[in-house]
Design a protein around this motif. Structure first.
Motif, PDB file in Angstrom:
ATOM      1  N   ASP A   1       0.817  -1.214   0.000  1.00 25.80           N
ATOM      2  CA  ASP A   1       0.000   0.000   0.000  1.00 25.80           C
ATOM      3  C   ASP A   1       0.850   1.264   0.000  1.00 25.80           C
ATOM      4  O   ASP A   1       0.449   2.299  -0.532  1.00 25.80           O
ATOM      5  CB  ASP A   1      -0.943   0.004   1.207  1.00 25.80           C
ATOM      6  CG  ASP A   1      -2.076   0.999   1.045  1.00 25.80           C
ATOM      7  OD1 ASP A   1      -1.875   2.169   1.402  1.00 25.80           O
ATOM      8  OD2 ASP A   1      -3.150   0.619   0.551  1.00 25.80           O
ATOM      9  N   ILE A   2       2.028   1.198   0.609  1.00 32.52           N
ATOM     10  CA  ILE A   2       2.924   2.360   0.617  1.00 32.52           C
ATOM     11  C   ILE A   2       3.273   2.764  -0.809  1.00 32.52           C
ATOM     12  O   ILE A   2       3.230   3.943  -1.177  1.00 32.52           O
ATOM     13  CB  ILE A   2       4.198   2.060   1.432  1.00 32.52           C
ATOM     14  CG1 ILE A   2       3.845   1.989   2.925  1.00 32.52           C
ATOM     15  CG2 ILE A   2       5.272   3.124   1.183  1.00 32.52           C
ATOM     16  CD1 ILE A   2       4.989   1.538   3.815  1.00 32.52           C
ATOM     17  N   TRP A   3       3.603   1.775  -1.645  1.00 30.51           N
ATOM     18  CA  TRP A   3       3.947   2.072  -3.037  1.00 30.51           C
ATOM     19  C   TRP A   3       2.726   2.575  -3.816  1.00 30.51           C
ATOM     20  O   TRP A   3       2.853   3.460  -4.666  1.00 30.51           O
ATOM     21  CB  TRP A   3       4.524   0.836  -3.703  1.00 30.51           C
ATOM     22  CG  TRP A   3       5.903   0.539  -3.220  1.00 30.51           C
ATOM     23  CD1 TRP A   3       6.272  -0.263  -2.178  1.00 30.51           C
ATOM     24  CD2 TRP A   3       7.129   1.072  -3.730  1.00 30.51           C
ATOM     25  NE1 TRP A   3       7.630  -0.271  -2.006  1.00 30.51           N
ATOM     26  CE2 TRP A   3       8.189   0.533  -2.950  1.00 30.51           C
ATOM     27  CE3 TRP A   3       7.441   1.935  -4.777  1.00 30.51           C
ATOM     28  CZ2 TRP A   3       9.529   0.841  -3.190  1.00 30.51           C
ATOM     29  CZ3 TRP A   3       8.764   2.241  -5.024  1.00 30.51           C
ATOM     30  CH2 TRP A   3       9.791   1.699  -4.231  1.00 30.51           C
ATOM     31  N   GLU A   4       1.571   2.027  -3.506  1.00 30.56           N
ATOM     32  CA  GLU A   4       0.355   2.509  -4.159  1.00 30.56           C
ATOM     33  C   GLU A   4       0.041   3.938  -3.718  1.00 30.56           C
ATOM     34  O   GLU A   4      -0.480   4.740  -4.503  1.00 30.56           O
ATOM     35  CB  GLU A   4      -0.809   1.576  -3.855  1.00 30.56           C
ATOM     36  CG  GLU A   4      -0.668   0.197  -4.492  1.00 30.56           C
ATOM     37  CD  GLU A   4      -1.878  -0.684  -4.278  1.00 30.56           C
ATOM     38  OE1 GLU A   4      -2.955  -0.343  -4.816  1.00 30.56           O
ATOM     39  OE2 GLU A   4      -1.776  -1.695  -3.562  1.00 30.56           O
ATOM     40  N   SER A   5       0.374   4.265  -2.468  1.00 29.40           N
ATOM     41  CA  SER A   5       0.185   5.636  -1.978  1.00 29.40           C
ATOM     42  C   SER A   5       1.122   6.595  -2.702  1.00 29.40           C
ATOM     43  O   SER A   5       0.743   7.730  -3.018  1.00 29.40           O
ATOM     44  CB  SER A   5       0.427   5.707  -0.468  1.00 29.40           C
ATOM     45  OG  SER A   5      -0.538   4.958   0.242  1.00 29.40           O
ATOM     46  N   PHE A   6       2.352   6.142  -2.974  1.00 28.45           N
ATOM     47  CA  PHE A   6       3.273   6.966  -3.766  1.00 28.45           C
ATOM     48  C   PHE A   6       2.660   7.269  -5.128  1.00 28.45           C
ATOM     49  O   PHE A   6       2.710   8.404  -5.617  1.00 28.45           O
ATOM     50  CB  PHE A   6       4.611   6.240  -3.964  1.00 28.45           C
ATOM     51  CG  PHE A   6       5.451   6.104  -2.726  1.00 28.45           C
ATOM     52  CD1 PHE A   6       5.282   6.939  -1.638  1.00 28.45           C
ATOM     53  CD2 PHE A   6       6.437   5.126  -2.655  1.00 28.45           C
ATOM     54  CE1 PHE A   6       6.056   6.815  -0.491  1.00 28.45           C
ATOM     55  CE2 PHE A   6       7.233   4.996  -1.520  1.00 28.45           C
ATOM     56  CZ  PHE A   6       7.045   5.842  -0.441  1.00 28.45           C
ATOM     57  N   PHE A   7       2.077   6.236  -5.744  1.00 30.77           N
ATOM     58  CA  PHE A   7       1.437   6.420  -7.056  1.00 30.77           C
ATOM     59  C   PHE A   7       0.272   7.397  -6.955  1.00 30.77           C
ATOM     60  O   PHE A   7       0.149   8.327  -7.770  1.00 30.77           O
ATOM     61  CB  PHE A   7       0.943   5.080  -7.596  1.00 30.77           C
ATOM     62  CG  PHE A   7       0.164   5.205  -8.881  1.00 30.77           C
ATOM     63  CD1 PHE A   7       0.810   5.145 -10.101  1.00 30.77           C
ATOM     64  CD2 PHE A   7      -1.215   5.397  -8.857  1.00 30.77           C
ATOM     65  CE1 PHE A   7       0.094   5.276 -11.293  1.00 30.77           C
ATOM     66  CE2 PHE A   7      -1.934   5.533 -10.033  1.00 30.77           C
ATOM     67  CZ  PHE A   7      -1.272   5.472 -11.249  1.00 30.77           C
ATOM     68  N   ASP A   8      -0.594   7.180  -5.969  1.00 31.11           N
ATOM     69  CA  ASP A   8      -1.771   8.040  -5.812  1.00 31.11           C
ATOM     70  C   ASP A   8      -1.369   9.492  -5.592  1.00 31.11           C
ATOM     71  O   ASP A   8      -1.990  10.417  -6.147  1.00 31.11           O
ATOM     72  CB  ASP A   8      -2.638   7.561  -4.640  1.00 31.11           C
ATOM     73  CG  ASP A   8      -3.310   6.225  -4.914  1.00 31.11           C
ATOM     74  OD1 ASP A   8      -3.441   5.858  -6.099  1.00 31.11           O
ATOM     75  OD2 ASP A   8      -3.704   5.549  -3.946  1.00 31.11           O
ATOM     76  N   ASN A   9      -0.338   9.713  -4.792  1.00 27.56           N
ATOM     77  CA  ASN A   9       0.120  11.075  -4.523  1.00 27.56           C
ATOM     78  C   ASN A   9       0.665  11.730  -5.791  1.00 27.56           C
ATOM     79  O   ASN A   9       0.376  12.900  -6.076  1.00 27.56           O
ATOM     80  CB  ASN A   9       1.201  11.077  -3.437  1.00 27.56           C
ATOM     81  CG  ASN A   9       0.646  10.758  -2.064  1.00 27.56           C
ATOM     82  OD1 ASN A   9      -0.552  10.860  -1.829  1.00 27.56           O
ATOM     83  ND2 ASN A   9       1.505  10.343  -1.152  1.00 27.56           N
ATOM     84  N   ALA A  10       1.456  10.965  -6.554  1.00 28.52           N
ATOM     85  CA  ALA A  10       2.018  11.506  -7.794  1.00 28.52           C
ATOM     86  C   ALA A  10       0.910  11.830  -8.789  1.00 28.52           C
ATOM     87  O   ALA A  10       0.916  12.890  -9.431  1.00 28.52           O
ATOM     88  CB  ALA A  10       3.006  10.509  -8.403  1.00 28.52           C
ATOM     89  N   HIS A  11      -0.033  10.926  -8.919  1.00 35.32           N
ATOM     90  CA  HIS A  11      -1.143  11.121  -9.858  1.00 35.32           C
ATOM     91  C   HIS A  11      -1.987  12.321  -9.453  1.00 35.32           C
ATOM     92  O   HIS A  11      -2.396  13.132 -10.297  1.00 35.32           O
ATOM     93  CB  HIS A  11      -1.997   9.853  -9.893  1.00 35.32           C
ATOM     94  CG  HIS A  11      -2.923   9.787 -11.063  1.00 35.32           C
ATOM     95  ND1 HIS A  11      -4.248  10.130 -10.985  1.00 35.32           N
ATOM     96  CD2 HIS A  11      -2.711   9.410 -12.366  1.00 35.32           C
ATOM     97  CE1 HIS A  11      -4.821   9.971 -12.162  1.00 35.32           C
ATOM     98  NE2 HIS A  11      -3.917   9.543 -13.018  1.00 35.32           N
TER      99      HIS A  11
END
Length: 220
Positions: A61-71
């Motif tokens: 989920d941490i990596w998915e949060s990185f994606f969500d934040n960037a997007h």
């Protein structure tokens, strides 16, 4: 007089992620158990399971949060809506790697935690799905604007290429010793432009230019 019940702070997913990342950086290992992790950070164990089934799910989920934040950050720029797919992909990667840089100590640790790189990459499963979906959407938008089917790009191939491209950039960023990671910025720009040039069947000068860049950096 009756005493007021104790009001517990509402624990968010971000709170737990922050506690976890801090623990990993301070102790250089994952928490031994959810119980001890919760106790050390003064929250109830049950609150952890509201968001995650185990630590592996949290790590993904941490990596998915990185994606969500960037997007999300990318789309806050109103001009992005008018960008083509090439510019959107460039903007996303630039933004994503800025977020990774802000969390570099954690990212480097978890990517080098095990000698078996496949184990380290297991946590990127959700991120892989998100990046491939993002790339596929970009190509779908481009294809909708093309009148003839033979001009349309293969969405599956491109989405997989975007993931492989990300893995290359991640490795490059890990090894980058340039000031402010300037060489990573160059690698992002050259790799994105190369992939789009190949898909557009344009001359291959940029492919060779990108290859020379990789060779130069690898041989140093």
């Amino acid at each position: 007089m009756a005493t007021k019940p104790k009001v517990e702070k509402n624990l968010s997913k971000i709170d737990i992620i922050t506690y976890y990342m801090d623990h990993v950086l301070e102790h250089e290992h994952i928490p031994r158990s959810v119980y001890k992790f919760a106790k050390n950070n003064k929250f109830e164990e049950k609150d952890f399971y509201k968001y995650f089934g185990n630590f592996q799910a949290l790590r993904e989920d941490i990596w998915e949060s990185f994606f969500d934040n960037a997007h999300s950050l990318m789309n806050q720029n109103e001009e992005v809506a008018n960008y083509g797919s090439r510019e959107k992909m460039l903007t996303f990667f630039f933004t994503f790697f800025e977020i990774l840089t802000a969390n570099r100590s954690y990212v480097l640790y978890v990517l080098e935690e095990n000698e078996d790189q496949l184990k380290n990459l297991k946590q990127l499963k959700g991120l892989r799905r998100n990046i491939k979906s993002f790339a596929k959407e970009l190509i779908e938008d481009d294809n909708d604007e093309k009148s003839y089917s033979f001009l349309k790009r293969n969405e599956s191939i491109y989405s997989e290429a975007a993931w492989i491209q990300f893995l290359f950039l991640l490795k490059f960023w890990k090894d980058d010793k340039s000031a402010d990671f300037e060489k990573t910025d160059v690698a992002i720009e050259k790799s994105v432009n190369t992939i789009f040039d190949v898909l557009d069947n344009t001359p291959l000068e940029k492919v060779f230019d990108f290859g020379k860049f990789l060779y130069k950096e690898t041989m140093k």
